[in-house]
Design a protein around this motif. Structure first.
Motif, PDB file in Angstrom:
ATOM      1  N   GLU A 243       0.838  -1.193   0.000  1.00 33.50           N
ATOM      2  CA  GLU A 243       0.000   0.000   0.000  1.00 33.50           C
ATOM      3  C   GLU A 243       0.877   1.250   0.000  1.00 33.50           C
ATOM      4  O   GLU A 243       2.030   1.229   0.453  1.00 33.50           O
ATOM      5  CB  GLU A 243      -0.953  -0.022   1.189  1.00 33.50           C
ATOM      6  CG  GLU A 243      -1.971  -1.153   1.080  1.00 33.50           C
ATOM      7  CD  GLU A 243      -3.034  -1.125   2.160  1.00 33.50           C
ATOM      8  OE1 GLU A 243      -3.179  -0.085   2.852  1.00 33.50           O
ATOM      9  OE2 GLU A 243      -3.733  -2.146   2.315  1.00 33.50           O
ATOM     10  N   LEU A 244       0.321   2.314  -0.540  1.00 33.98           N
ATOM     11  CA  LEU A 244       1.086   3.537  -0.805  1.00 33.98           C
ATOM     12  C   LEU A 244       1.878   4.023   0.407  1.00 33.98           C
ATOM     13  O   LEU A 244       3.045   4.419   0.285  1.00 33.98           O
ATOM     14  CB  LEU A 244       0.128   4.635  -1.281  1.00 33.98           C
ATOM     15  CG  LEU A 244       0.701   6.032  -1.483  1.00 33.98           C
ATOM     16  CD1 LEU A 244       0.030   6.718  -2.663  1.00 33.98           C
ATOM     17  CD2 LEU A 244       0.532   6.911  -0.241  1.00 33.98           C
ATOM     18  N   GLU A 245       1.250   4.015   1.563  1.00 35.15           N
ATOM     19  CA  GLU A 245       1.892   4.583   2.742  1.00 35.15           C
ATOM     20  C   GLU A 245       3.177   3.846   3.104  1.00 35.15           C
ATOM     21  O   GLU A 245       4.216   4.462   3.397  1.00 35.15           O
ATOM     22  CB  GLU A 245       0.908   4.572   3.924  1.00 35.15           C
ATOM     23  CG  GLU A 245      -0.291   5.478   3.740  1.00 35.15           C
ATOM     24  CD  GLU A 245      -1.397   4.903   2.858  1.00 35.15           C
ATOM     25  OE1 GLU A 245      -2.379   5.614   2.598  1.00 35.15           O
ATOM     26  OE2 GLU A 245      -1.273   3.721   2.426  1.00 35.15           O
ATOM     27  N   ASP A 246       3.128   2.505   3.087  1.00 38.93           N
ATOM     28  CA  ASP A 246       4.313   1.721   3.428  1.00 38.93           C
ATOM     29  C   ASP A 246       5.356   1.793   2.318  1.00 38.93           C
ATOM     30  O   ASP A 246       6.565   1.858   2.590  1.00 38.93           O
ATOM     31  CB  ASP A 246       3.932   0.268   3.690  1.00 38.93           C
ATOM     32  CG  ASP A 246       3.194   0.089   5.006  1.00 38.93           C
ATOM     33  OD1 ASP A 246       3.302   0.985   5.863  1.00 38.93           O
ATOM     34  OD2 ASP A 246       2.508  -0.930   5.171  1.00 38.93           O
ATOM     35  N   TYR A 247       4.899   1.786   1.087  1.00 36.02           N
ATOM     36  CA  TYR A 247       5.835   1.877  -0.033  1.00 36.02           C
ATOM     37  C   TYR A 247       6.591   3.201   0.015  1.00 36.02           C
ATOM     38  O   TYR A 247       7.823   3.239  -0.166  1.00 36.02           O
ATOM     39  CB  TYR A 247       5.086   1.743  -1.360  1.00 36.02           C
ATOM     40  CG  TYR A 247       5.995   1.612  -2.561  1.00 36.02           C
ATOM     41  CD1 TYR A 247       6.450   0.374  -2.975  1.00 36.02           C
ATOM     42  CD2 TYR A 247       6.395   2.737  -3.279  1.00 36.02           C
ATOM     43  CE1 TYR A 247       7.289   0.237  -4.082  1.00 36.02           C
ATOM     44  CE2 TYR A 247       7.225   2.619  -4.389  1.00 36.02           C
ATOM     45  CZ  TYR A 247       7.666   1.372  -4.783  1.00 36.02           C
ATOM     46  OH  TYR A 247       8.503   1.254  -5.886  1.00 36.02           O
ATOM     47  N   GLY A 248       5.872   4.280   0.270  1.00 33.62           N
ATOM     48  CA  GLY A 248       6.521   5.585   0.345  1.00 33.62           C
ATOM     49  C   GLY A 248       7.537   5.669   1.466  1.00 33.62           C
ATOM     50  O   GLY A 248       8.621   6.240   1.297  1.00 33.62           O
ATOM     51  N   MET A 249       7.195   5.100   2.620  1.00 34.00           N
ATOM     52  CA  MET A 249       8.133   5.091   3.753  1.00 34.00           C
ATOM     53  C   MET A 249       9.421   4.351   3.379  1.00 34.00           C
ATOM     54  O   MET A 249      10.536   4.844   3.621  1.00 34.00           O
ATOM     55  CB  MET A 249       7.480   4.424   4.957  1.00 34.00           C
ATOM     56  CG  MET A 249       8.423   4.205   6.135  1.00 34.00           C
ATOM     57  SD  MET A 249       7.730   3.112   7.388  1.00 34.00           S
ATOM     58  CE  MET A 249       7.678   1.531   6.521  1.00 34.00           C
ATOM     59  N   LEU A 250       9.290   3.188   2.765  1.00 27.02           N
ATOM     60  CA  LEU A 250      10.471   2.411   2.381  1.00 27.02           C
ATOM     61  C   LEU A 250      11.302   3.153   1.338  1.00 27.02           C
ATOM     62  O   LEU A 250      12.539   3.148   1.391  1.00 27.02           O
ATOM     63  CB  LEU A 250      10.047   1.048   1.842  1.00 27.02           C
ATOM     64  CG  LEU A 250       9.401   0.093   2.852  1.00 27.02           C
ATOM     65  CD1 LEU A 250       8.814  -1.109   2.139  1.00 27.02           C
ATOM     66  CD2 LEU A 250      10.406  -0.353   3.922  1.00 27.02           C
TER      67      LEU A 250
END
Length: 516
Positions: A243-250
């Motif tokens: 999901e976008l939120e976790d992908y962006g954090m990584l």
């Protein structure tokens, strides 16, 4: 006076139609059955919650076919599963995706369909992102660095808020700035992808060949918490969508030099080639059994969620309409079939196979009614390019309650479809197939092929209206003393090519799918 005259004429026809509807006990019985004894919620629970997603080639798809046959049989309707091909068999297993460095956090994501598994022990590896490069030679020099790494192949989205949220709360200046920056970033990303010499179909196999441990992506669907989930393109290493939120954090952790690591456990199974089916139910005609009315919906789904609005709701409409027809119109003039097609999502394969395998039914088709695109009430009906379609569709629609037809915009004669859903398979063969197109309910962003296409998104009042519409259309088409005309309209000139459109031609299905 002119306005008064027009109003009187409209009132006269409305009263006449109301009286006509009141005099038809079959129509009234079907409407009462749909409103007072609806089975939609139970059917929806059994199909979406108990059976779940219906990806072609999976055991769940076969379970759905068997369930449908059993359900039709309980209603006294003959049904069978008709094999038309085979597909790569695969079954989703337990999936865990966890960041283990620089801290521990469980992430929200899933395997893509047909992704290779990792086994129970999983894999642990550091993340990389695609570099900005000058040309394909520079990318080729970089490729060896992916060996043993998880590679992130999607663009880092600059915002996780959908545009409607920005439009409601942001200043006009801020909203404009965000869109301009996102557009620039997207163009740069796409241009950089072109410079690699690969595209979205060929990149993952190239990374796999270079020794990557896995592929990590994020196919955001421009809504809160919603991603589109399709199929993997790797043969031996896992592909997961975050999901976008976790992908962006990584992504930010990689760019800031913190070298994040993931542990991925994905216990999917390869099952070899599996048979693929259409479920066909039949209420045999009494006077013209070799002429047919078909209730049409695709049965398969992607498996990011449970396929509630694509196309669980279309399936429910056709099954419930068939139940009601059998109960209150058990001896139709023409044969009524229900076609629940397999592998629509991979190219209308089930319906194309049916058209190819059953020319006698296509030749005898009075009308096909197809519902596919979401949970909303039907709001559009096109004549599909058949010159005289208004004559018969208009007659049939006149029998439907005004509260339903007043919502429907009709287009006659319209143009034939070239894909999109299963009615196109029949139109290509010159047979009168029609799409019952529905209201959006944010379908394209939130439920079409996403991880949020679940039971709770079904709007049962709208689906019940569609059942009434479909049952009455099927009844009227069956009873019509005339055979429907197949005369084709002269098609318009294409705005894109400047040439006159041609009628589509039938295409053969892929009968052995999921393999090279």
């Amino acid at each position: 006076m002119k306005k008064l005259f027009t109003l009187c004429v409209m009132l006269f026809f409305s009263v006449t139609l109301f009286v006509a509807q009141e005099k038809d006990p079959v129509i009234q019985a079907m409407i009462s059955e749909a409103n007072d004894n609806s089975q939609l919620k139970n059917l929806g629970h059994e199909l979406m919650d108990v059976i779940g997603p219906r990806l072609v080639g999976t055991p769940q798809m076969k379970n759905a076919h068997d369930w449908a046959v059993a359900k039709f049989n309980t209603w006294g309707i003959t049904a069978k599963n008709e094999q038309w091909g085979e597909w790569r068999g695969w079954e989703r297993g337990i999936t865990h995706i966890d960041m283990i460095h620089p801290r521990v956090q469980s992430l929200r994501g899933m395997q893509l369909a047909w992704s290779p598994g990792t086994g129970k022990n999983g894999i642990t590896a550091e993340l990389l992102v695609l570099p900005m490069i000058k040309d394909s030679l520079e990318f080729a020099r970089w490729l060896p660095s992916v060996k043993g790494k998880l590679v992130m192949i999607s663009m880092h989205q600059p915002t996780g808020r959908p545009d409607y949220n920005w439009e409601e709360y942001a200043t006009e200046k801020s909203f404009t700035k965000m869109k301009e920056e996102r557009e620039k970033q997207t163009e740069e990303w796409q241009e950089n992808m072109r410079r690699t010499g690969y595209d979205r179909r060929t990149l993952a196999p190239a990374l796999e060949k270079a020794g990557a441990a896995g592929i990590v992506m994020s196919n955001w669907s421009r809504g809160f918490g919603v991603n589109k989930i399709f199929g993997a393109r790797t043969k031996a290493i896992p592909t997961v969508d975050l999901e976008l939120e976790d992908y962006g954090m990584l992504y930010r952790l990689v760019e800031s030099g913190h070298k994040p690591k993931l542990k991925i456990v994905a216990e999917s199974k390869e099952l070899g080639m599996m048979p693929t089916f259409n479920t066909i139910a039949e209420i045999r005609g009494t006077e013209k059994p070799e002429e047919y009315v078909i209730l049409s919906a695709h049965f398969d789904s992607w498996d990011g969620a449970t396929g509630a609005t694509d196309n669980g709701t279309g399936t429910l409409v056709m099954m419930e309409a068939a139940r009601i027809l059998k109960k209150h119109y058990p001896n139709p003039k023409r044969t009524i079939l229900v076609g629940l097609w397999g592998s629509e999502e991979q190219g209308l394969n089930g319906s194309r196979a049916f058209v190819e395998d059953h020319p006698e039914i296509v030749d005898g088709l009075q009308a096909l009614f197809n519902q596919d695109n979401g949970t909303g009430r039907v709001v559009r009906l096109s004549g599909g390019g058949f010159l005289n379609s208004y004559d018969y569709l208009g007659r049939w629609l006149d029998a439907v309650p005004n509260e339903i037809t007043s919502e429907i915009e009709t287009t006659f004669p319209g143009t034939p479809a070239r894909g999109g859903s299963d009615y196109a398979s029949f139109q290509a063969a010159g047979a009168p197939g029609f799409s019952l197109s529905s209201l959006s309910w944010a379908y394209w962003n939130y439920t079409w092929h996403t991880n949020r296409d679940t039971y709770d998104k079904i709007v049962f009042d709208d689906v019940r209206n569609n059942v009434i519409l479909t049952a009455i259309l099927a009844y009227m088409a069956s009873e019509d003393p005339e055979k429907t005309s197949r005369v084709k309209a002269v098609l318009p000139v294409s705005n894109r090519t400047g040439r006159q459109l041609e009628w589509p031609t039938p295409r053969s299905p892929e009968r052995k799918g999921g393999v090279d």
